[in-house]
Motif scaffolding. Structure first.
Motif, PDB file in Angstrom:
ATOM      1  N   TRP A   1       0.707  -1.124   0.094  1.00 58.49           N
ATOM      2  CA  TRP A   1       0.038  -0.108  -0.003  1.00 58.49           C
ATOM      3  C   TRP A   1       0.841   1.112  -0.040  1.00 58.49           C
ATOM      4  N   TRP A   2       1.927   1.202   0.486  1.00 55.60           N
ATOM      5  CA  TRP A   2       2.827   2.449   0.778  1.00 55.60           C
ATOM      6  C   TRP A   2       3.377   2.870  -0.679  1.00 55.60           C
ATOM      7  N   ILE A   3       4.041   1.721  -1.344  1.00 57.90           N
ATOM      8  CA  ILE A   3       4.650   2.001  -2.495  1.00 57.90           C
ATOM      9  C   ILE A   3       3.590   2.747  -3.516  1.00 57.90           C
ATOM     10  N   PRO A   4       2.773   2.343  -4.031  1.00 63.97           N
ATOM     11  CA  PRO A   4       1.664   3.149  -5.012  1.00 63.97           C
ATOM     12  C   PRO A   4       1.365   4.338  -4.251  1.00 63.97           C
ATOM     13  N   ASN A   5       1.253   4.486  -2.978  1.00 61.92           N
ATOM     14  CA  ASN A   5       0.698   5.846  -2.698  1.00 61.92           C
ATOM     15  C   ASN A   5       2.058   6.697  -2.415  1.00 61.92           C
ATOM     16  N   LEU A   6       3.188   6.365  -2.360  1.00 64.54           N
ATOM     17  CA  LEU A   6       4.262   7.127  -2.208  1.00 64.54           C
ATOM     18  C   LEU A   6       4.591   7.582  -3.687  1.00 64.54           C
ATOM     19  N   TYR A   7       4.165   6.848  -4.867  1.00 64.15           N
ATOM     20  CA  TYR A   7       4.349   7.051  -6.215  1.00 64.15           C
ATOM     21  C   TYR A   7       3.255   8.191  -6.397  1.00 64.15           C
ATOM     22  N   LEU A   8       1.844   7.899  -6.082  1.00 60.56           N
ATOM     23  CA  LEU A   8       1.018   8.829  -6.147  1.00 60.56           C
ATOM     24  C   LEU A   8       1.574  10.161  -5.598  1.00 60.56           C
ATOM     25  N   MET A   9       2.157  10.363  -4.287  1.00 60.87           N
ATOM     26  CA  MET A   9       2.404  11.573  -3.757  1.00 60.87           C
ATOM     27  C   MET A   9       3.825  12.172  -4.646  1.00 60.87           C
ATOM     28  N   LEU A  10       4.581  11.514  -4.836  1.00 59.88           N
ATOM     29  CA  LEU A  10       6.021  11.910  -5.577  1.00 59.88           C
ATOM     30  C   LEU A  10       6.090  12.110  -6.982  1.00 59.88           C
ATOM     31  N   TYR A  11       5.398  11.280  -7.988  1.00 60.03           N
ATOM     32  CA  TYR A  11       5.555  11.578  -9.268  1.00 60.03           C
ATOM     33  C   TYR A  11       4.970  12.919  -9.783  1.00 60.03           C
ATOM     34  N   PRO A  12       3.933  13.661  -9.106  1.00 58.59           N
ATOM     35  CA  PRO A  12       3.517  14.745  -9.608  1.00 58.59           C
ATOM     36  C   PRO A  12       4.574  16.108  -9.360  1.00 58.59           C
ATOM     37  N   ILE A  13       5.414  15.859  -8.485  1.00 59.46           N
ATOM     38  CA  ILE A  13       6.150  16.868  -8.063  1.00 59.46           C
ATOM     39  C   ILE A  13       7.152  17.529  -9.375  1.00 59.46           C
ATOM     40  N   PRO A  14       7.774  16.535 -10.048  1.00 58.26           N
ATOM     41  CA  PRO A  14       8.915  16.834 -11.178  1.00 58.26           C
ATOM     42  C   PRO A  14       7.669  17.274 -12.493  1.00 58.26           C
ATOM     43  N   MET A  15       6.642  16.630 -12.540  1.00 53.37           N
ATOM     44  CA  MET A  15       5.632  16.883 -13.760  1.00 53.37           C
ATOM     45  C   MET A  15       5.299  18.175 -13.482  1.00 53.37           C
ATOM     46  N   LEU A  16       4.680  18.775 -12.151  1.00 52.99           N
ATOM     47  CA  LEU A  16       4.304  20.200 -12.059  1.00 52.99           C
ATOM     48  C   LEU A  16       5.805  20.976 -12.229  1.00 52.99           C
ATOM     49  N   ILE A  17       6.566  20.560 -11.604  1.00 49.47           N
ATOM     50  CA  ILE A  17       7.858  21.520 -12.030  1.00 49.47           C
ATOM     51  C   ILE A  17       7.911  21.963 -13.386  1.00 49.47           C
ATOM     52  N   PHE A  18       7.821  20.658 -14.235  1.00 51.00           N
ATOM     53  CA  PHE A  18       8.111  20.768 -15.808  1.00 51.00           C
ATOM     54  C   PHE A  18       7.096  21.697 -16.349  1.00 51.00           C
ATOM     55  N   LEU A  19       5.659  21.489 -16.051  1.00 55.02           N
ATOM     56  CA  LEU A  19       4.776  22.243 -16.606  1.00 55.02           C
ATOM     57  C   LEU A  19       4.702  23.713 -16.191  1.00 55.02           C
ATOM     58  N   ILE A  20       5.059  24.087 -14.972  1.00 56.25           N
ATOM     59  CA  ILE A  20       5.120  25.418 -14.368  1.00 56.25           C
ATOM     60  C   ILE A  20       6.385  25.994 -15.058  1.00 56.25           C
ATOM     61  N   ARG A  21       7.390  25.316 -15.358  1.00 55.61           N
ATOM     62  CA  ARG A  21       8.705  25.989 -15.967  1.00 55.61           C
ATOM     63  C   ARG A  21       8.453  26.029 -17.658  1.00 55.61           C
ATOM     64  N   ASN A  22       7.508  25.595 -18.073  1.00 61.66           N
ATOM     65  CA  ASN A  22       7.456  25.340 -19.496  1.00 61.66           C
ATOM     66  C   ASN A  22       6.074  26.099 -19.912  1.00 61.66           C
ATOM     67  N   GLN A  23       5.439  26.850 -19.072  1.00 59.83           N
ATOM     68  CA  GLN A  23       3.974  27.141 -19.178  1.00 59.83           C
ATOM     69  C   GLN A  23       3.740  28.213 -20.367  1.00 59.83           C
TER      70      GLN A  23
END
Length: 131
Positions: free
Chosen positions: A105-127
């Motif tokens: 249960w922890w691995i999938p939820n850690l993935y859900l918690m962490l994978y958006p961070i670099p994606m958000l940074i990418f989208l904001i930097r390249n907005q």
């Protein structure tokens, strides 16, 4: 961008499947987190449904808009990623407070918690860039 699409499909379809499977009570007992059958925890788990449903719909809608070259895809992607992060963070926080650790249960939820961070940074930097 390909990584964003793959993650959106994996997470958004995965959430919809999870809730379908959960509704039908198809998860074997040995895979459930501690006290899963407790009515309070059933309510706690189902309290995530609206959040997960909205993040799935916004992620899928974002991909549709991206394919149509509609500029609003980015807004929906940011909404979906933010809600995905919140969903994972809420689950991990609850289990940490309870002192429950189950890698399945922890691995999938850690993935859900962490994978958006670099994606958000990418989208904001390249907005301002057309993608």
């Amino acid at each position: 961008m390909k990584l964003l699409k793959i993650n959106f499909l994996l997470v958004d379809i995965g959430f919809l499947l999870y809730w379908f499977i959960t509704y039908l009570k198809l998860i074997p007992d040995e895979l459930l987190f501690p006290d899963y059958r407790n009515p309070t925890l059933i309510s706690w788990n189902w309290s995530f449904f609206p959040l997960d449903f909205v993040l799935s719909l916004s992620g899928i809608a974002s991909l549709i808009l991206l394919n149509r070259k509609n500029e609003y895809w980015r807004f929906l992607a940011i909404v979906s990623l933010s809600l995905t992060h919140a969903s994972g963070l809420m689950a991990i926080s609850f289990w940490a407070i309870q002192g429950w650790f189950d890698v399945s249960w922890w691995i999938p939820n850690l993935y859900l918690m962490l994978y958006p961070i670099p994606m958000l940074i990418f989208l904001i930097r390249n907005q301002n860039k057309k993608i």
